[in-house]
Design a protein around this motif. Structure first.
Motif, PDB file in Angstrom:
ATOM      1  N   UNK A 265       0.814  -1.213   0.000  1.00 11.59           N
ATOM      2  CA  UNK A 265       0.000   0.000   0.000  1.00 11.59           C
ATOM      3  C   UNK A 265       0.848   1.263   0.000  1.00 11.59           C
ATOM      4  N   UNK A 266       0.407   2.206  -0.819  1.00 11.24           N
ATOM      5  CA  UNK A 266       1.033   3.519  -0.935  1.00 11.24           C
ATOM      6  C   UNK A 266      -0.131   4.498  -0.922  1.00 11.24           C
ATOM      7  N   UNK A 267      -0.445   5.009   0.286  1.00 10.06           N
ATOM      8  CA  UNK A 267      -1.691   5.750   0.430  1.00 10.06           C
ATOM      9  C   UNK A 267      -2.839   4.822   0.063  1.00 10.06           C
ATOM     10  N   UNK A 268      -3.794   5.279  -0.718  1.00  6.33           N
ATOM     11  CA  UNK A 268      -4.925   4.415  -1.081  1.00  6.33           C
ATOM     12  C   UNK A 268      -4.585   3.383  -2.161  1.00  6.33           C
ATOM     13  N   UNK A 269      -3.399   3.491  -2.749  1.00  5.03           N
ATOM     14  CA  UNK A 269      -3.069   2.626  -3.889  1.00  5.03           C
ATOM     15  C   UNK A 269      -2.453   1.312  -3.438  1.00  5.03           C
ATOM     16  N   UNK A 270      -2.931   0.222  -4.044  1.00  3.84           N
ATOM     17  CA  UNK A 270      -2.214  -1.041  -3.959  1.00  3.84           C
ATOM     18  C   UNK A 270      -1.280  -1.038  -5.170  1.00  3.84           C
ATOM     19  N   UNK A 271       0.032  -0.959  -4.914  1.00  4.79           N
ATOM     20  CA  UNK A 271       0.966  -0.846  -6.034  1.00  4.79           C
ATOM     21  C   UNK A 271       0.842  -2.056  -6.956  1.00  4.79           C
ATOM     22  N   UNK A 272       0.554  -3.226  -6.395  1.00  6.18           N
ATOM     23  CA  UNK A 272       0.460  -4.432  -7.212  1.00  6.18           C
ATOM     24  C   UNK A 272      -0.704  -4.382  -8.194  1.00  6.18           C
TER      25      UNK A 272
END
Lengths: 292, 382
Positions: A265-272
């Motif tokens: 997780x990067x803030x609300x984003x799932x990088x995957x």
């Protein structure tokens, strides 16, 4: 607002594949070629004639070393060459070290492809600026192949590649070929070198002020260490590129690759799942913070 | 024929008949039991194993079992664990791989799920299951979770009291169970007539209710159950203002209060393990010594550990402040972007089971005021 990156392909979309998304498919190593002292490029064929799923430049697989574990590794081969997989791996931890030691004949596991790749359709008709730092060239190489295959779909193509030292440069022979092309400008720079190096010395951002592109119609694809991407994005903006035209490939710890393990997780984003390729406009505020 | 919404009276002595019906249908019945001075979910074979006459007293960092003056079976609130441990086990084998002449062969481990009947599921816990359903569903649906979840029979219990660390009313997840159950029980304790209002919530529940041949509930019991829930709702130990949480948390990444919380936070991971919605996990490789066979396991992980964000030779979230910020910002704000709801159901476990009593209903208002002093919004009643 820039559009989403290229769409993901569900890993288990083929019939007869594993139903549990955690299950890898066996692949046999057919080649292990050394890139640098700690980095190799592996070519793999599926064991038992399984179809190799097609992938989009910028997507990644979970690459499994039997008895050791898995690591998220981008595809670095040509997406148009079917029936094989190409991954470039640097030995950092125990899994990636084991992967770099795979020999032809050894069998490893693969599941994927995962994530959103580079939005090449958005780049059509535009100048393309590709900026790579270190191992960051690996997930950009499939994009370069794709662009060169459809070269007339794009305006100017400017590639800037920076590495720590000359011996850290990936794909050395291929880069020499690309540097000879007239429809492409490929600049190489290293952070430091001894007297045997005749090329540029300096961080990758130092090559951007005189990169040839029209900021009003260019799109930039950037991959490298996070700090390098942050300064590259700033340098590109200083050249007049809008933040919506800058796309970055992010890296985070990953265990599952499908937004269930929580690690990336990067803030609300799932990088995957939402990345690894994301538009700078969506992550610039997060990138300005520490320890997100 | 019974149908959804039908209401019956289940007498105290009929609870054992209900259990019999569940066992006859092949369910493993799981319910709260007294275990190591706490109410912990586990398998029960008879009604005597339910915590008759027990209650819990909860506060930030405090949990105590106490005797009640009556023989209530469900006269307490939630304990340290949640149904998560059954639907998403803390440790689960994903697959086994064996060396072969052709490399290796993978055998999937998660093909069938057990048949669970959860007895005593609270409204906040049903809300938590719906939240985890969204995490473990979708194009990469987790087969283990799906099998266990679809097989599980949910027998809810309406909360007859509010715990001191409860704030389900603020999170709009309770105390009333309104959906996602097969049967629900409201414990009525007036006078010597110990009984339950049993409500049918699904076809599966209707079939079980019918097999019990129960009398239809009189209007006074339906009314009594409604009043009980109203009293519970009015007695919440904590409150949390929720209308601005998304903007507040996402807008406060550099608030000095994160550092202040980190001075107290032990990064022990208790809050994430006790939380019924926290879903983070890691994978483990368990090889045989001779290298011919390997098992792959999934284990709960926590964003409070240093290794959670390891990248190369370092970690992204090195400071305790950044890890607490990640947990709370995810739980209350970015969860909304990811899954369309808050990640918090207001069960209060993270408050009760924090060894130093960190209380998000106290910390959030500090972020809101921007001041270092604590406001009174979330403090407990005396």
């Amino acid at each position: 607002m820039a559009s989403e990156g290229a769409s993901p392909v569900p890993a288990s979309s083929g019939t007869g594949g594993p139903k549990d998304p955690y299950v890898p498919v066996p692949y046999r190593v057919v080649e292990n070629s050394s890139e640098t002292p700690d980095t190799v490029t592996l070519t793999l064929h599926p064991v038992g004639g399984t179809r190799v799923p097609s992938f989009l430049p910028g997507q990644f697989n979970m690459f499994y070393a039997f008895g050791i574990g898995e690591a998220a590794i981008s595809m670095s081969g040509d997406p148009h060459v079917v029936g094989r997989l190409v991954h470039t791996v640097r030995a950092v931890g125990k899994v990636t070290t084991a992967l770099t030691r795979l020999r032809p004949g050894d069998v490893a596991g693969i599941r994927g492809p995962y994530g959103h790749g580079w939005p090449l359709e958005v780049a059509r008709g535009r100048d393309v600026v590709i900026v790579a730092g270190g191992l960051g060239l690996a997930p950009l190489r499939p994009l370069v192949y794709q662009i060169l295959r459809n070269r007339d779909h794009f305006g100017r193509v400017e590639i800037v590649y920076g590495a720590r030292t000359p011996s850290d440069l990936l794909y050395y022979g291929e880069i020499q070929e690309w540097r000879k092309r007239s429809d492409l400008r490929f600049q190489v720079t290293v952070d430091s070198a001894d007297r045997s190096w005749y090329g540029d010395v300096g961080v990758v951002t130092s090559r951007l002020p005189d990169a040839r592109f029209d900021p009003s119609r260019a799109i930039a694809f950037v991959c490298g260490p996070e700090i390098m991407m942050k300064f590259t994005a700033q340098a590109l903006e200083a050249r007049g590129l809008s933040d919506e035209a800058i796309w970055l490939s992010m890296e985070r710890n990953m265990k599952c690759a499908f937004a269930q393990c929580g690690h990336c997780q990067f803030g609300p984003h799932f990088i995957c799942r939402d990345g690894p390729v994301l538009p700078y406009t969506r992550i610039r505020r997060l990138m300005a913070l520490r320890e997100v | 024929m019974s149908a959804e919404g039908d209401r019956y009276v289940l007498s105290r002595k009929d609870v054992s008949r209900l259990l019999e019906q569940l066992h006859q249908r092949g369910y493993t019945v799981l319910a709260p039991r007294v275990h190591e001075a706490a109410l912990v979910y586990g398998e029960i074979r008879s009604v005597e194993e339910l915590p008759s006459g027990w209650t819990d007293r909860q506060e930030g960092g405090t949990y105590r079992l106490e005797r009640r003056s009556d023989d209530a079976l469900f006269g307490y609130n939630v304990g340290p664990d949640s149904w998560k441990k059954y639907l998403f086990p803390a440790h689960e084998k994903l697959w086994t791989a064996r060396r072969t002449a052709e490399g290796f062969e993978v055998e999937e481990s998660r093909k069938t799920g057990p048949r669970y009947a959860f007895l005593g599921v609270r409204a906040c816990e049903i809300a938590a299951m719906h939240i985890q359903d969204r995490v473990f569903g979708g194009p990469y649906a987790d087969p283990g979770y799906q099998a266990r979840r679809t097989g599980a029979l949910i027998i809810a219990v309406q909360c007859g009291q509010a715990g001191n660390t409860c704030f389900c009313v603020s999170m709009k997840t309770g105390p009333r169970v309104t959906q996602g159950f097969d049967l629900s029980l409201t414990e009525l304790l007036d006078g010597n007539d110990h009984r339950f209002l049993l409500e049918v919530g699904s076809e599966r529940g209707a079939e079980i209710a019918e097999s019990l041949h129960l009398p239809v509930a009189p209007p006074k019991d339906v009314r009594a159950a409604g009043e009980l829930l109203d009293r519970t709702a009015a007695a919440m130990g904590r409150t949390l203002r929720t209308d601005d949480l998304h903007e507040l948390l996402l807008g406060s990444p550099e608030h000095p209060h994160w550092e202040e919380i980190a001075q107290r936070c032990l990064s022990c991971t208790n809050c994430t393990l006790a939380c019924p919605t926290c879903f983070c996990s890691t994978t483990e490789e368990v090889p045989e010594l001779d290298g011919t066979k390997v098992e792959r396991w999934r284990r709960w992980d926590s964003c409070f550990t240093l290794g959670f964000t390891q990248l190369g030779k370092s970690s992204v979230r090195r400071s305790g402040a950044s890890r607490y910020r990640q947990w709370l910002t995810h739980k209350l704000a970015s969860w909304q972007d990811q899954f369309g709801s808050s990640g918090c159901v207001g069960c209060g476990r993270c408050i009760t089971w924090c060894p130093v009593g960190i209380d998000l209903t106290v910390e959030v208002p500090v972020l809101r005021t921007g001041a270092r002093s604590k406001s009174s919004e979330g403090t407990a009643k005396p």
